[in-house]
Design a protein around this motif. Structure first.
Motif, PDB file in Angstrom:
ATOM      1  N   UNK A 309       0.809  -1.211   0.000  1.00  0.00           N
ATOM      2  CA  UNK A 309       0.000   0.000   0.000  1.00  0.00           C
ATOM      3  C   UNK A 309       0.843   1.262   0.000  1.00  0.00           C
ATOM      4  N   UNK A 310       2.012   1.199   0.623  1.00  0.00           N
ATOM      5  CA  UNK A 310       2.921   2.345   0.635  1.00  0.00           C
ATOM      6  C   UNK A 310       3.698   2.437  -0.677  1.00  0.00           C
ATOM      7  N   UNK A 311       4.102   1.295  -1.211  1.00  0.00           N
ATOM      8  CA  UNK A 311       4.935   1.292  -2.418  1.00  0.00           C
ATOM      9  C   UNK A 311       4.127   1.543  -3.681  1.00  0.00           C
ATOM     10  N   UNK A 312       2.942   0.925  -3.782  1.00  0.00           N
ATOM     11  CA  UNK A 312       2.174   0.958  -5.029  1.00  0.00           C
ATOM     12  C   UNK A 312       0.827   1.660  -4.902  1.00  0.00           C
ATOM     13  N   UNK A 313       0.545   2.218  -3.743  1.00  0.00           N
ATOM     14  CA  UNK A 313      -0.714   2.923  -3.550  1.00  0.00           C
ATOM     15  C   UNK A 313      -1.695   2.107  -2.720  1.00  0.00           C
ATOM     16  N   UNK A 314      -2.613   2.799  -2.025  1.00  0.00           N
ATOM     17  CA  UNK A 314      -3.529   2.113  -1.101  1.00  0.00           C
ATOM     18  C   UNK A 314      -4.444   1.096  -1.776  1.00  0.00           C
ATOM     19  N   UNK A 336      -8.194  -0.317   8.096  1.00  0.00           N
ATOM     20  CA  UNK A 336      -8.560   1.064   8.404  1.00  0.00           C
ATOM     21  C   UNK A 336      -7.505   2.028   7.867  1.00  0.00           C
ATOM     22  N   UNK A 337      -6.251   1.713   8.086  1.00  0.00           N
ATOM     23  CA  UNK A 337      -5.161   2.588   7.648  1.00  0.00           C
ATOM     24  C   UNK A 337      -5.174   2.754   6.127  1.00  0.00           C
ATOM     25  N   UNK A 338      -5.331   1.644   5.406  1.00  0.00           N
ATOM     26  CA  UNK A 338      -5.308   1.712   3.946  1.00  0.00           C
ATOM     27  C   UNK A 338      -6.539   2.447   3.404  1.00  0.00           C
ATOM     28  N   UNK A 339      -7.677   2.287   4.040  1.00  0.00           N
ATOM     29  CA  UNK A 339      -8.866   3.047   3.618  1.00  0.00           C
ATOM     30  C   UNK A 339      -8.660   4.543   3.874  1.00  0.00           C
ATOM     31  N   UNK A 340      -8.012   4.887   4.978  1.00  0.00           N
ATOM     32  CA  UNK A 340      -7.714   6.299   5.226  1.00  0.00           C
ATOM     33  C   UNK A 340      -6.782   6.835   4.144  1.00  0.00           C
ATOM     34  N   UNK A 341      -5.745   6.059   3.814  1.00  0.00           N
ATOM     35  CA  UNK A 341      -4.820   6.475   2.757  1.00  0.00           C
ATOM     36  C   UNK A 341      -5.557   6.660   1.427  1.00  0.00           C
ATOM     37  N   UNK A 342      -6.614   5.883   1.225  1.00  0.00           N
ATOM     38  CA  UNK A 342      -7.366   5.944  -0.024  1.00  0.00           C
ATOM     39  C   UNK A 342      -8.429   7.049  -0.016  1.00  0.00           C
ATOM     40  N   UNK A 343      -8.550   7.738   1.116  1.00  0.00           N
ATOM     41  CA  UNK A 343      -9.480   8.860   1.183  1.00  0.00           C
ATOM     42  C   UNK A 343     -10.864   8.527   1.697  1.00  0.00           C
ATOM     43  N   UNK A 344     -11.113   7.273   2.047  1.00  0.00           N
ATOM     44  CA  UNK A 344     -12.433   6.870   2.559  1.00  0.00           C
ATOM     45  C   UNK A 344     -12.427   7.001   4.084  1.00  0.00           C
ATOM     46  N   UNK A 345     -12.624   8.235   4.537  1.00  0.00           N
ATOM     47  CA  UNK A 345     -12.462   8.516   5.970  1.00  0.00           C
ATOM     48  C   UNK A 345     -13.567   7.883   6.812  1.00  0.00           C
ATOM     49  N   UNK A 346     -14.773   7.837   6.304  1.00  0.00           N
ATOM     50  CA  UNK A 346     -15.882   7.270   7.073  1.00  0.00           C
ATOM     51  C   UNK A 346     -15.656   5.783   7.340  1.00  0.00           C
ATOM     52  N   UNK A 347     -15.257   5.050   6.310  1.00  0.00           N
ATOM     53  CA  UNK A 347     -14.967   3.617   6.487  1.00  0.00           C
ATOM     54  C   UNK A 347     -13.777   3.430   7.413  1.00  0.00           C
TER      55      UNK A 347
END
Length: 381
Positions: A309-314, A336-347
């Motif tokens: 997720x850090x190297x190739x995107x969430x 949760x961390x990867x969803x936050x990185x992807x911009x889905x704050x509610x999830x």
């Protein structure tokens, strides 16, 4: 008085008593009694030959116990008196003592306790305090462990992998009571590394040093857990990092890769980055690939998914995570961390709160709860 000297001498003295004819359990008990006398007497009257003093006192303690126990035993009574040194008495059997204390017949908890007592030289009280259990409970655990290995021959070959797992368990307990178990694990692993050129022993030592170097930055003044990406890297111990990297490089040069070397390589890449943004995540993913190949560990696969997720995107990280069992420890927190990185704050907020409810310890629970609260506050603004 140098308590570290006593701890260092403990396994050697036990080994000498065993070679003189004492059983392991009796030898260990006698040495513990000798250590108590040393703590009481050495500050006022230190011996010129500490090891010789301990051997003499421990042997006499053993003989006293043997005489008192004669009526209940059905074997030949030992000859009284101090025996003459036998050829080869200075042979160091500490390595065999490691193998005995980490014998596969013992449970992990018993192996840890016996290693800390017989090899580490800690008292039962110190071990009990470190593991937050009553002293009587720890005494029973150690006694059972000694009975379990009493029939194991002292010269039987041991399993290095089992010893390393036990030492890693000690290290991961960290600090509690008046014994710093992480520091004690490093001391014992250094001792083991000095007695064997096994590359995985060096790999574990490197891993411990690199993790321990970050310890001052892991918690805030109020006890709050500080994630790796947010740590003040100026607080990291550069001396320990340099030593860990040197030990790791020497191990990798032997070209016999093992799981602890792979884990240490990942830790070294984190330590090498001056900032979190400069972390070489591509290399870290490659090392996780090696670790998964070596171990097949679900935990390694989970950590690899986060690294992807850090190297190739969430999105790539979420895809890798979707292939894993959702019941894995910390799976929900990673999600949760990867969803936050992807911009889905509610999830992400919902998942952080869910992960907090199943967190393995209080600092981690508090951290995840704060993450959920932070995102919920952002959503309200």
């Amino acid at each position: 008085m140098d308590e570290s000297l006593l701890r260092t001498l403990t396994p050697t003295v036990i080994s000498i008593l065993v070679r003189r004819g004492a059983g392991f359990a009796a030898a260990e008990d006698a040495v513990q009694e000798a250590l108590i006398e040393a703590v009481r007497g050495w500050p006022d009257d230190p011996p010129r030959d500490p090891k010789g003093w301990l051997v003499t006192v421990a042997w006499r303690k053993f003989l006293d116990a043997a005489r008192a126990d004669t009526s209940r035993r059905h074997r030949e009574v030992l000859v009284e008196g101090e025996p003459d040194p036998v050829p080869g008495e200075e042979v160091d059997d500490t390595l065999q003592l490691y193998f005995l204390c980490a014998h596969p017949s013992l449970t992990p908890a018993s192996a840890v306790a016996l290693t800390l007592r017989a090899v580490g030289g800690l008292t039962t009280r110190q071990i009990a305090q470190a593991y937050l259990v009553p002293e009587a409970t720890m005494a029973q655990r150690i006694s059972r462990a000694k009975r379990t290995v009493s029939a194991v021959r002292f010269n039987q070959p041991g399993d290095v992998a089992t010893v390393l797992r036990v030492l890693y368990l000690v290290f991961n307990e960290g600090y509690s009571g008046d014994v710093d178990l992480a520091a004690e694990a490093i001391r014992l692993t250094r001792q083991l590394a000095a007695r064997t050129k096994h590359e995985e022993v060096a790999g574990l030592l490197a891993l411990m040093l690199l993790h321990h170097a970050r310890r001052p930055a892991r918690t805030a003044a109020d006890g709050r857990l500080v994630p790796l990406a947010e740590q003040d890297r100026c607080l990291w111990d550069t001396r320990l990092i340099a030593e860990g990297v040197d030990v790791l490089q020497a191990a990798l040069a032997r070209d016999r890769l093992g799981e602890f070397q792979a884990q240490a390589a990942i830790a070294a890449l984190h330590a090498d980055a001056r900032t979190a943004a400069e972390t070489d995540w591509v290399q870290i993913v490659e090392w996780y690939d090696e670790l998964v190949r070596l171990t097949g560990s679900p935990v390694a696969r989970l950590n690899r998914a986060v690294a992807v997720g850090e190297a190739d995107g969430p999105r790539a990280g979420l895809a890798a995570l979707a292939e894993l069992d959702a019941s894995l420890p910390r799976h929900t927190a990673a999600l949760a961390y990867l969803h936050e990185r992807d911009g889905d704050l509610a999830t992400a907020a919902r998942l952080y709160a869910e992960a907090a409810r199943s967190a393995p310890n209080l600092p981690e629970r508090d951290h995840l709860t704060r993450q959920a609260a932070r995102l919920n506050a952002e959503l309200r603004d």
